[in-house]
Design a protein around this motif. Structure first.
Motif, PDB file in Angstrom:
ATOM      1  N   PRO A   1      -2.407   4.064   3.682  1.00  0.00           N
ATOM      2  CA  PRO A   1      -2.549   2.742   3.051  1.00  0.00           C
ATOM      3  C   PRO A   1      -3.994   2.416   2.724  1.00  0.00           C
ATOM      4  O   PRO A   1      -4.904   2.919   3.393  1.00  0.00           O
ATOM      5  CB  PRO A   1      -2.004   1.762   4.097  1.00  0.00           C
ATOM      6  N   PHE A   2      -4.191   1.587   1.730  1.00  0.00           N
ATOM      7  CA  PHE A   2      -5.517   1.124   1.316  1.00  0.00           C
ATOM      8  C   PHE A   2      -6.435   2.243   0.862  1.00  0.00           C
ATOM      9  O   PHE A   2      -7.617   2.282   1.169  1.00  0.00           O
ATOM     10  CB  PHE A   2      -6.183   0.279   2.418  1.00  0.00           C
ATOM     11  N   THR A   3      -5.850   3.170   0.135  1.00  0.00           N
ATOM     12  CA  THR A   3      -6.665   4.195  -0.501  1.00  0.00           C
ATOM     13  C   THR A   3      -7.511   3.537  -1.581  1.00  0.00           C
ATOM     14  O   THR A   3      -8.683   3.856  -1.759  1.00  0.00           O
ATOM     15  CB  THR A   3      -5.763   5.242  -1.188  1.00  0.00           C
ATOM     16  N   THR A   4      -6.887   2.633  -2.293  1.00  0.00           N
ATOM     17  CA  THR A   4      -7.586   1.959  -3.390  1.00  0.00           C
ATOM     18  C   THR A   4      -8.276   0.718  -2.847  1.00  0.00           C
ATOM     19  O   THR A   4      -7.636  -0.146  -2.268  1.00  0.00           O
ATOM     20  CB  THR A   4      -6.580   1.555  -4.485  1.00  0.00           C
ATOM     21  N   LEU A   5      -9.582   0.663  -3.044  1.00  0.00           N
ATOM     22  CA  LEU A   5     -10.348  -0.465  -2.498  1.00  0.00           C
ATOM     23  C   LEU A   5     -10.928  -1.346  -3.582  1.00  0.00           C
ATOM     24  O   LEU A   5     -11.406  -2.440  -3.315  1.00  0.00           O
ATOM     25  CB  LEU A   5     -11.483   0.062  -1.614  1.00  0.00           C
TER      26      LEU A   5
ATOM     27  N   ILE B   1      11.596   8.431  -6.866  1.00  0.00           N
ATOM     28  CA  ILE B   1      13.013   8.811  -6.898  1.00  0.00           C
ATOM     29  C   ILE B   1      13.190  10.313  -6.702  1.00  0.00           C
ATOM     30  O   ILE B   1      14.286  10.759  -6.380  1.00  0.00           O
ATOM     31  CB  ILE B   1      13.718   8.376  -8.205  1.00  0.00           C
ATOM     32  N   ASP B   2      12.103  11.085  -6.858  1.00  0.00           N
ATOM     33  CA  ASP B   2      12.213  12.518  -6.545  1.00  0.00           C
ATOM     34  C   ASP B   2      12.483  12.721  -5.062  1.00  0.00           C
ATOM     35  O   ASP B   2      13.025  13.741  -4.642  1.00  0.00           O
ATOM     36  CB  ASP B   2      10.924  13.244  -6.963  1.00  0.00           C
ATOM     37  N   ALA B   3      12.095  11.743  -4.263  1.00  0.00           N
ATOM     38  CA  ALA B   3      12.275  11.861  -2.815  1.00  0.00           C
ATOM     39  C   ALA B   3      13.361  10.907  -2.308  1.00  0.00           C
ATOM     40  O   ALA B   3      13.388  10.531  -1.147  1.00  0.00           O
ATOM     41  CB  ALA B   3      10.958  11.584  -2.092  1.00  0.00           C
TER      42      ALA B   3
ATOM     43  N   PRO C   1       0.832  -1.203   0.000  1.00  0.00           N
ATOM     44  CA  PRO C   1       0.000   0.000   0.000  1.00  0.00           C
ATOM     45  C   PRO C   1       0.874   1.263   0.000  1.00  0.00           C
ATOM     46  O   PRO C   1       2.000   1.226   0.510  1.00  0.00           O
ATOM     47  CB  PRO C   1      -0.773  -0.099   1.319  1.00  0.00           C
ATOM     48  N   ASN C   2       0.356   2.315  -0.580  1.00  0.00           N
ATOM     49  CA  ASN C   2       0.972   3.639  -0.482  1.00  0.00           C
ATOM     50  C   ASN C   2       2.274   3.833  -1.271  1.00  0.00           C
ATOM     51  O   ASN C   2       2.958   4.826  -1.096  1.00  0.00           O
ATOM     52  CB  ASN C   2       1.256   3.957   1.002  1.00  0.00           C
ATOM     53  N   VAL C   3       2.617   2.869  -2.113  1.00  0.00           N
ATOM     54  CA  VAL C   3       3.880   3.009  -2.852  1.00  0.00           C
ATOM     55  C   VAL C   3       3.728   3.866  -4.105  1.00  0.00           C
ATOM     56  O   VAL C   3       4.717   4.229  -4.739  1.00  0.00           O
ATOM     57  CB  VAL C   3       4.471   1.635  -3.235  1.00  0.00           C
ATOM     58  N   GLY C   4       2.464   4.166  -4.477  1.00  0.00           N
ATOM     59  CA  GLY C   4       2.253   5.036  -5.632  1.00  0.00           C
ATOM     60  C   GLY C   4       1.683   4.335  -6.854  1.00  0.00           C
ATOM     61  O   GLY C   4       1.786   4.844  -7.973  1.00  0.00           O
ATOM     62  N   LYS C   5       1.031   3.211  -6.661  1.00  0.00           N
ATOM     63  CA  LYS C   5       0.448   2.483  -7.807  1.00  0.00           C
ATOM     64  C   LYS C   5      -0.617   3.327  -8.500  1.00  0.00           C
ATOM     65  O   LYS C   5      -0.651   3.433  -9.722  1.00  0.00           O
ATOM     66  CB  LYS C   5      -0.181   1.156  -7.336  1.00  0.00           C
ATOM     67  N   SER C   6      -1.491   3.920  -7.694  1.00  0.00           N
ATOM     68  CA  SER C   6      -2.585   4.702  -8.288  1.00  0.00           C
ATOM     69  C   SER C   6      -2.064   5.979  -8.933  1.00  0.00           C
ATOM     70  O   SER C   6      -2.553   6.410  -9.977  1.00  0.00           O
ATOM     71  CB  SER C   6      -3.638   5.029  -7.227  1.00  0.00           C
ATOM     72  N   THR C   7      -1.052   6.561  -8.308  1.00  0.00           N
ATOM     73  CA  THR C   7      -0.448   7.750  -8.911  1.00  0.00           C
ATOM     74  C   THR C   7       0.128   7.379 -10.274  1.00  0.00           C
ATOM     75  O   THR C   7      -0.020   8.107 -11.257  1.00  0.00           O
ATOM     76  CB  THR C   7       0.667   8.302  -8.000  1.00  0.00           C
ATOM     77  N   LEU C   8       0.748   6.220 -10.323  1.00  0.00           N
ATOM     78  CA  LEU C   8       1.358   5.761 -11.571  1.00  0.00           C
ATOM     79  C   LEU C   8       0.314   5.548 -12.669  1.00  0.00           C
ATOM     80  O   LEU C   8       0.467   6.034 -13.790  1.00  0.00           O
ATOM     81  CB  LEU C   8       2.106   4.446 -11.279  1.00  0.00           C
TER      82      LEU C   8
HETATM   83  N1  LIG Z   1       7.276  12.091  -3.571  1.00  0.00           N
HETATM   84  C1  LIG Z   1       6.518  11.251  -4.255  1.00  0.00           C
HETATM   85  N2  LIG Z   1       5.317  10.888  -3.763  1.00  0.00           N
HETATM   86  C2  LIG Z   1       4.576  10.046  -4.481  1.00  0.00           C
HETATM   87  C3  LIG Z   1       5.000   9.526  -5.730  1.00  0.00           C
HETATM   88  N3  LIG Z   1       4.036   8.684  -6.188  1.00  0.00           N
HETATM   89  C4  LIG Z   1       3.054   8.690  -5.279  1.00  0.00           C
HETATM   90  N4  LIG Z   1       3.357   9.505  -4.245  1.00  0.00           N
HETATM   91  C5  LIG Z   1       2.538   9.762  -3.061  1.00  0.00           C
HETATM   92  O1  LIG Z   1       2.397   8.561  -2.330  1.00  0.00           O
HETATM   93  C6  LIG Z   1       1.135   8.516  -1.705  1.00  0.00           C
HETATM   94  C7  LIG Z   1       0.433   7.213  -2.062  1.00  0.00           C
HETATM   95  O2  LIG Z   1       0.141   7.225  -3.439  1.00  0.00           O
HETATM   96  P1  LIG Z   1      -0.978   6.260  -4.069  1.00  0.00           P
HETATM   97  O3  LIG Z   1      -0.851   6.389  -5.538  1.00  0.00           O
HETATM   98  O4  LIG Z   1      -2.292   6.530  -3.449  1.00  0.00           O
HETATM   99  O5  LIG Z   1      -0.428   4.854  -3.588  1.00  0.00           O
HETATM  100  P2  LIG Z   1      -1.042   3.397  -3.843  1.00  0.00           P
HETATM  101  O6  LIG Z   1       0.094   2.490  -4.049  1.00  0.00           O
HETATM  102  O7  LIG Z   1      -2.072   3.449  -4.896  1.00  0.00           O
HETATM  103  O8  LIG Z   1      -1.677   3.119  -2.416  1.00  0.00           O
HETATM  104  P3  LIG Z   1      -2.883   2.119  -2.029  1.00  0.00           P
HETATM  105  O9  LIG Z   1      -3.993   2.366  -2.973  1.00  0.00           O
HETATM  106  O10 LIG Z   1      -3.222   2.533  -0.658  1.00  0.00           O
HETATM  107  O11 LIG Z   1      -2.326   0.749  -2.112  1.00  0.00           O
HETATM  108  C8  LIG Z   1       0.367   9.739  -2.172  1.00  0.00           C
HETATM  109  O12 LIG Z   1       0.464  10.717  -1.177  1.00  0.00           O
HETATM  110  C9  LIG Z   1       1.123  10.148  -3.426  1.00  0.00           C
HETATM  111  O13 LIG Z   1       1.023  11.540  -3.652  1.00  0.00           O
HETATM  112  C10 LIG Z   1       6.275   9.946  -6.215  1.00  0.00           C
HETATM  113  O14 LIG Z   1       6.739   9.561  -7.277  1.00  0.00           O
HETATM  114  N5  LIG Z   1       6.971  10.795  -5.445  1.00  0.00           N
END
Ligand SMILES: Nc1nc2c(ncn2[C@@H]2O[C@H](COP(=O)(O)OP(=O)(O)OP(=O)(O)O)[C@@H](O)[C@H]2O)c(=O)[nH]1
Ligand SMILES: [Mg+2]
Length: 358
Positions: free
Chosen positions: A191-195, A297-299, A169-176
């Motif tokens: 964590p668990f934003t995506t259900l 990698i920006d962070a 969770p929270n690694v950025g899958k949905s952002t990607l």
């Molecule tokens: N700095 C940084 N933050 C990121 C990046 N990608 C995602 N985030 C942040 O990481 C957090 C989680 O991102 P999500 O895309 O919701 O992660 P997820 O993997 O879909 O999470 P779940 O749905 O909970 O499993 C958010 O606050 C995003 O803004 C990135 O490349 N860099």
């Protein structure tokens, strides 16, 4: 609401009764039997329709009946057949028959417009006209119509994606996925934003595209039901490969290599959906080709974290693509890498090529 499994009941129409009747006409004494046959009952079919995206309608309406056939009539009139009933389901629906203690898989409606007969209408009964013989010229016998089939069905929807995103969770899958496609799942820093699963079409250019699926994150112990469990992994069973997303920033306080292993263990323990063990004929999830997207990698303040992951995965021939879903860094290379994998896999094992231009 995303509904991925539902049980329904269908009943095909009964056949109409055959008729007992005799011709009565002036000047035609003893006109003989003229009872017509009953009409057949309507059958029930399921059809994959691109206009249907979820099984949600079946949650509220679970019983379906096709009309019965009309009874036969005098003057040799056959009863009208009951109209067939066709129920639309989303492409990707797998149909099972529920029997007392087991599930029998009867169809995989992956192709749009593919259909399956799930309950056959009853045959119409024969009218007395059919029972005339040389010795019995005035039969008083006709048949009842046969009963239409009645079935309990389970419909299970498996998304049709070429590539699945997996990771903690929270690694950025949905952002990607929201960066790579028009999909807009919720993104948040917990964590668990995506259900529920989300699909997105990733377009490289006019000729090349593939479908990507974002599913809820996995955690250690998911196989025992921790977090959201493994249930959503059924949606990845049909993918050709996985993109494993790992957060390499120090913010996690975890070791990226350990994170990688946790998710791989959970994937390996997944032996097929609860309702579909071993019947898909697909490669088990743990054995699907993977590439790694080392995200955020920006962070990244400690380059060693990324380097250690790369060293470790080089030994397993898993390519690592450093990316930032936030800034877009590295996403072009990731897209191309996925495409290369998909097209190479498609020619290697004869599987159909990923969608082009759609
Ligand atoms: N700095 C940084 N933050 C990121 C990046 N990608 C995602 N985030 C942040 O990481 C957090 C989680 O991102 P999500 O895309 O919701 O992660 P997820 O993997 O879909 O999470 P779940 O749905 O909970 O499993 C958010 O606050 C995003 O803004 C990135 O490349 N860099
Ligand atoms: Mg998410």
């Amino acid at each position: 609401m995303f509904v991925d499994q539902v049980d329904i009941q269908v009943k095909a129409g009964d056949g109409g009764r055959g008729c007992v009747s005799f011709r009565r006409e002036k000047f035609v004494p003893r006109g003989g039997p003229d009872g017509g046959d009953g009409g057949r009952g309507g059958s029930v079919h399921l059809r994959a329709s691109v206009h249907c995206n979820t099984l949600v309608d079946y949650r509220f309406h679970r019983q379906f009946r096709a009309p019965r056939g009309a009874h036969g009539e005098g003057s040799s009139r056959t009863g009208r057949a009951g109209a067939d009933l066709t129920l639309d389901v989303p492409p990707g629906t797998i149909v099972y028959r529920l029997e007392e203690d087991r599930l029998v898989r009867i169809a995989d409606l992956a192709e749009p417009d593919s259909s399956v007969l799930v309950a056959r209408g009853g045959r119409g009964g024969r009218g007395n006209e059919r029972f005339r013989t040389s010795t019995n010229r005035a039969p008083r016998r006709a048949e009842p119509g046969a009963a239409g089939q009645e079935r309990r069905l389970r419909l299970a929807l498996k998304l049709l994606a070429d590539v699945g995103l997996v990771g903690l969770p929270n690694v950025g899958k949905s952002t990607l996925i929201s960066r790579l496609s028009a999909a807009r799942p919720k993104i948040a820093d917990y964590p668990f934003t995506t259900l529920t699963p989300h699909l997105g079409v990733v377009r490289l250019d006019d000729e090349r595209s593939f479908v990507l699926a974002d599913v809820p994150g996995l955690i250690e112990g998911a196989r025992e039901g921790h977090g959201l469990g493994l249930r959503f992994l059924s949606h990845l069973e049909r993918t050709k490969m996985l993109v494993h997303v790992i957060d390499v920033s120090s913010a996690t306080g975890r070791d990226p290599v350990a994170d990688f292993q946790v998710v791989c263990r959970e994937l390996a323990s997944y032996a097929g959906g609860e309702f579909d063990a071993g019947t898909t004929g697909n490669v088990p999830l743990g054995a699907k080709p993977q590439i790694v997207a080392a995200n955020k990698i920006d962070a990244l303040d400690d380059a060693d974290r990324l380097a250690a992951l790369q060293r470790r995965l080089a030994g397993r021939s898993i390519a690592v693509y450093p990316v930032s879903a936030a800034t877009g860094d590295g996403l072009g290379a990731l897209r191309e890498a996925v495409w290369q994998h998909l097209s190479a896999g498609a020619t290697a094992d004869g599987a159909p090529a990923p969608g082009t231009g759609t």
